[in-house]
Design an enzyme around this catalytic site. Structure first.
Site, PDB file in Angstrom:
ATOM      1  N   HIS A  48       0.842  -1.195   0.000  1.00  0.00           N
ATOM      2  CA  HIS A  48       0.000   0.000   0.000  1.00  0.00           C
ATOM      3  C   HIS A  48       0.876   1.244   0.000  1.00  0.00           C
ATOM      4  O   HIS A  48       1.955   1.267   0.614  1.00  0.00           O
ATOM      5  CB  HIS A  48      -0.949   0.014   1.203  1.00  0.00           C
ATOM      6  CG  HIS A  48      -0.263   0.060   2.539  1.00  0.00           C
ATOM      7  ND1 HIS A  48       0.015   1.243   3.198  1.00  0.00           N
ATOM      8  CD2 HIS A  48       0.198  -0.927   3.343  1.00  0.00           C
ATOM      9  CE1 HIS A  48       0.611   0.977   4.352  1.00  0.00           C
ATOM     10  NE2 HIS A  48       0.742  -0.336   4.463  1.00  0.00           N
ATOM     11  N   ASP A  52      -0.665   4.305   0.774  1.00  0.00           N
ATOM     12  CA  ASP A  52      -1.232   5.271   1.712  1.00  0.00           C
ATOM     13  C   ASP A  52      -0.501   5.183   3.046  1.00  0.00           C
ATOM     14  O   ASP A  52       0.055   4.141   3.410  1.00  0.00           O
ATOM     15  CB  ASP A  52      -2.735   5.063   1.885  1.00  0.00           C
ATOM     16  CG  ASP A  52      -3.097   3.720   2.495  1.00  0.00           C
ATOM     17  OD1 ASP A  52      -2.492   2.715   2.085  1.00  0.00           O
ATOM     18  OD2 ASP A  52      -3.998   3.678   3.361  1.00  0.00           O
ATOM     19  N   ASP A  81       6.557   1.918   6.700  1.00  0.00           N
ATOM     20  CA  ASP A  81       5.222   1.355   6.480  1.00  0.00           C
ATOM     21  C   ASP A  81       4.467   2.166   5.434  1.00  0.00           C
ATOM     22  O   ASP A  81       3.779   3.109   5.762  1.00  0.00           O
ATOM     23  CB  ASP A  81       4.468   1.353   7.808  1.00  0.00           C
ATOM     24  CG  ASP A  81       3.132   0.660   7.733  1.00  0.00           C
ATOM     25  OD1 ASP A  81       2.878  -0.055   6.755  1.00  0.00           O
ATOM     26  OD2 ASP A  81       2.327   0.845   8.665  1.00  0.00           O
ATOM     27  N   GLU A 134      -5.173   1.012   2.895  1.00  0.00           N
ATOM     28  CA  GLU A 134      -4.831  -0.006   3.884  1.00  0.00           C
ATOM     29  C   GLU A 134      -4.858   0.576   5.286  1.00  0.00           C
ATOM     30  O   GLU A 134      -5.302  -0.075   6.224  1.00  0.00           O
ATOM     31  CB  GLU A 134      -3.444  -0.589   3.588  1.00  0.00           C
ATOM     32  CG  GLU A 134      -3.146  -1.900   4.313  1.00  0.00           C
ATOM     33  CD  GLU A 134      -2.527  -1.723   5.695  1.00  0.00           C
ATOM     34  OE1 GLU A 134      -2.432  -2.723   6.419  1.00  0.00           O
ATOM     35  OE2 GLU A 134      -2.144  -0.592   6.056  1.00  0.00           O
ATOM     36  N   GLU A 135      -4.411   1.818   5.417  1.00  0.00           N
ATOM     37  CA  GLU A 135      -4.376   2.458   6.728  1.00  0.00           C
ATOM     38  C   GLU A 135      -5.742   2.992   7.141  1.00  0.00           C
ATOM     39  O   GLU A 135      -5.944   3.333   8.303  1.00  0.00           O
ATOM     40  CB  GLU A 135      -3.363   3.609   6.727  1.00  0.00           C
ATOM     41  CG  GLU A 135      -1.928   3.201   6.416  1.00  0.00           C
ATOM     42  CD  GLU A 135      -1.275   2.404   7.534  1.00  0.00           C
ATOM     43  OE1 GLU A 135      -1.975   2.071   8.516  1.00  0.00           O
ATOM     44  OE2 GLU A 135      -0.075   2.104   7.421  1.00  0.00           O
ATOM     45  N   GLU A 180       4.947  -5.743   4.073  1.00  0.00           N
ATOM     46  CA  GLU A 180       4.766  -5.041   5.346  1.00  0.00           C
ATOM     47  C   GLU A 180       6.013  -5.189   6.219  1.00  0.00           C
ATOM     48  O   GLU A 180       6.749  -6.174   6.113  1.00  0.00           O
ATOM     49  CB  GLU A 180       3.557  -5.607   6.094  1.00  0.00           C
ATOM     50  CG  GLU A 180       2.216  -5.289   5.474  1.00  0.00           C
ATOM     51  CD  GLU A 180       1.760  -3.866   5.750  1.00  0.00           C
ATOM     52  OE1 GLU A 180       2.509  -3.097   6.394  1.00  0.00           O
ATOM     53  OE2 GLU A 180       0.648  -3.523   5.315  1.00  0.00           O
ATOM     54  N   HIS A 236       4.639   4.584  12.056  1.00  0.00           N
ATOM     55  CA  HIS A 236       3.581   5.429  12.612  1.00  0.00           C
ATOM     56  C   HIS A 236       4.101   6.420  13.652  1.00  0.00           C
ATOM     57  O   HIS A 236       3.301   7.136  14.262  1.00  0.00           O
ATOM     58  CB  HIS A 236       2.443   4.597  13.215  1.00  0.00           C
ATOM     59  CG  HIS A 236       1.677   3.785  12.221  1.00  0.00           C
ATOM     60  ND1 HIS A 236       0.400   3.322  12.450  1.00  0.00           N
ATOM     61  CD2 HIS A 236       2.001   3.350  10.979  1.00  0.00           C
ATOM     62  CE1 HIS A 236      -0.024   2.634  11.405  1.00  0.00           C
ATOM     63  NE2 HIS A 236       0.943   2.633  10.495  1.00  0.00           N
TER      64      HIS A 236
END
Length: 385
Positions: free
Chosen positions: A73, A75, A106, A141-142, A170, A359
């Site tokens: 992903h 995003d 990520d 995805e997030e 991931e 994150h």
């Protein structure tokens, strides 16, 4: 620096502000690089009432099998307070051997490594390498994950696309590159318990029915004994209460109801239905005729699943060991990922970067890890075809 280098590709992706649901140019960059390499590229957009439209990407080179899919992903989660970052969250700056930016770990860094490895593989072998390579990349995805991979897979299936194996990039390693391959994920089930009482004055408890002792009794029934002892590839299922609330700021009022929310991360001993039945059995046994309660169970779209260790898992593990000198553990720990959707299309495993800073403010990845992960993916391609 070569524009095929994972660092250059990761920097370009990080500089695209693709906070869910915004595409931010990230998929466009990826589409351009893949199409220039000879891939057929499509950009389906999916919708769902009450959710934003989401752009996705599907690309493939080759018409024959076997088909290896790289998935991920573009995003990212919001950067938070931008001023707290040492280097801008969308700057893609390198300092002291680390690439900084939202998505560095990520998982724009992982996508950059997949792309770099694929471009180098095609430079070595050309387009006729005895199979097909596909990229399955979403911008959702997030976020809610309703207009992303799950629909992209349905879209691909309707077009007759079939996959043999998938490698999802991931960040799977807790501390050091090469520690861990994810071969499955635990399921997730959320429950809400409401115990019904009768409101009244604390000085006259005989005129009221306090729901709090009953709720504590039910909570104890769910946590006193383990759900199971774990399985061959999974730890024991785990139930955690996340909130208990009576919504009562007064100190002299017995509340009318008390509520609690719990979440269970469960292994392959259970399905959402069998686990829900066990939870209800425990609650009813504890409540008897003394506690009036209601239970709302909300299964996520995340059942427990396991990709059985096979030759593909061995190829990936061999590639990791060759580059890092360590044999990765085969793990099912952690939260959910889009592997929960991909498992219905083909066997899927996950391996990517070190996830320690994902994150976080100052999310970053070691530049050396980008190079090593690219080499690992390259070894996987060479062994697969």
């Amino acid at each position: 620096m070569s524009d095929h280098s994972p660092l250059a590709l990761a920097q370009a992706l990080i500089r695209c502000p693709s906070v869910t649901p915004e595409e931010g140019g990230a998929l466009s960059f990826l589409a351009d690089r893949l199409s220039r390499a000879g891939f057929s590229v499509e950009r389906p957009v999916f919708s769902e009432p009450g959710t934003p439209d989401i752009q996705n990407l599907y690309a493939r080179i080759g018409t024959a099998g076997p088909v290896l899919v790289f998935a991920g992903h573009t995003d990212v989660v919001p950067p938070g307070e931008v001023g707290s970052w040492t280097h801008g969250p969308f700057s893609g700056e390198v300092a002291e051997g680390f690439l900084y930016g939202r998505g560095a770990v990520d998982m724009k860094g992982g996508i950059a490594c997949m792309l770099a490895a694929t471009l180098a593989f095609l430079d070595r072998h050309g387009p006729d390498f005895g199979g097909s390579i596909a990229f399955l990349v979403t911008g959702d995805e997030e976020g809610p994950a309703v207009n992303g991979t799950v629909k992209l897979l349905d879209w691909a299936k309707a077009r007759g696309e079939r996959f043999d194996h998938c490698l999802l990039g991931e960040p799977t390693n807790p501390d050091t590159l090469g520690e861990m391959i994810k071969i499955g994920r635990r399921g997730s089930l959320t429950g809400r318990i409401t115990v019904h009482g009768r409101q009244g004055h604390v000085a006259y408890p005989h005129r009221a029915e306090n729901p709090i002792p009953g709720l504590l009794r039910l909570a104890s029934a769910l946590t006193a004994d383990p759900l199971d002892g774990g399985t061959a590839h999974f730890d024991a299922s785990n139930l955690e209460f996340t909130t208990i609330d009576v919504g009562n700021p007064a100190t002299n009022v017995i509340p009318a109801s008390a509520k609690a929310v719990f979440n269970v991360r469960f292994n392959d001993d259970w399905t959402a239905d069998t686990l829900g039945a066990e939870i209800r059995r425990r609650l009813e046994a504890a409540a008897g005729n003394a506690v009036r309660f209601s239970l709302d169970l909300q299964p996520s779209n995340s059942p427990a699943f396991l990709t059985q260790p096979d030759a593909f898992v061995d190829r990936v593990a061999d590639a990791i060991e060759a580059e890092t000198g360590r044999r990765p553990a085969l793990s099912t720990t952690g939260g959910t990922s889009d592997a929960r959707f991909i498992k219905d299309a083909c066997p899927v495993i996950e391996f990517g970067l070190v996830g320690r800073t994902m994150h976080e403010t100052d999310e970053r990845v070691a530049v050396a890890d980008l190079d090593r992960l690219t080499a690992i993916y390259g070894r996987v391609l060479d062994a697969y075809f």
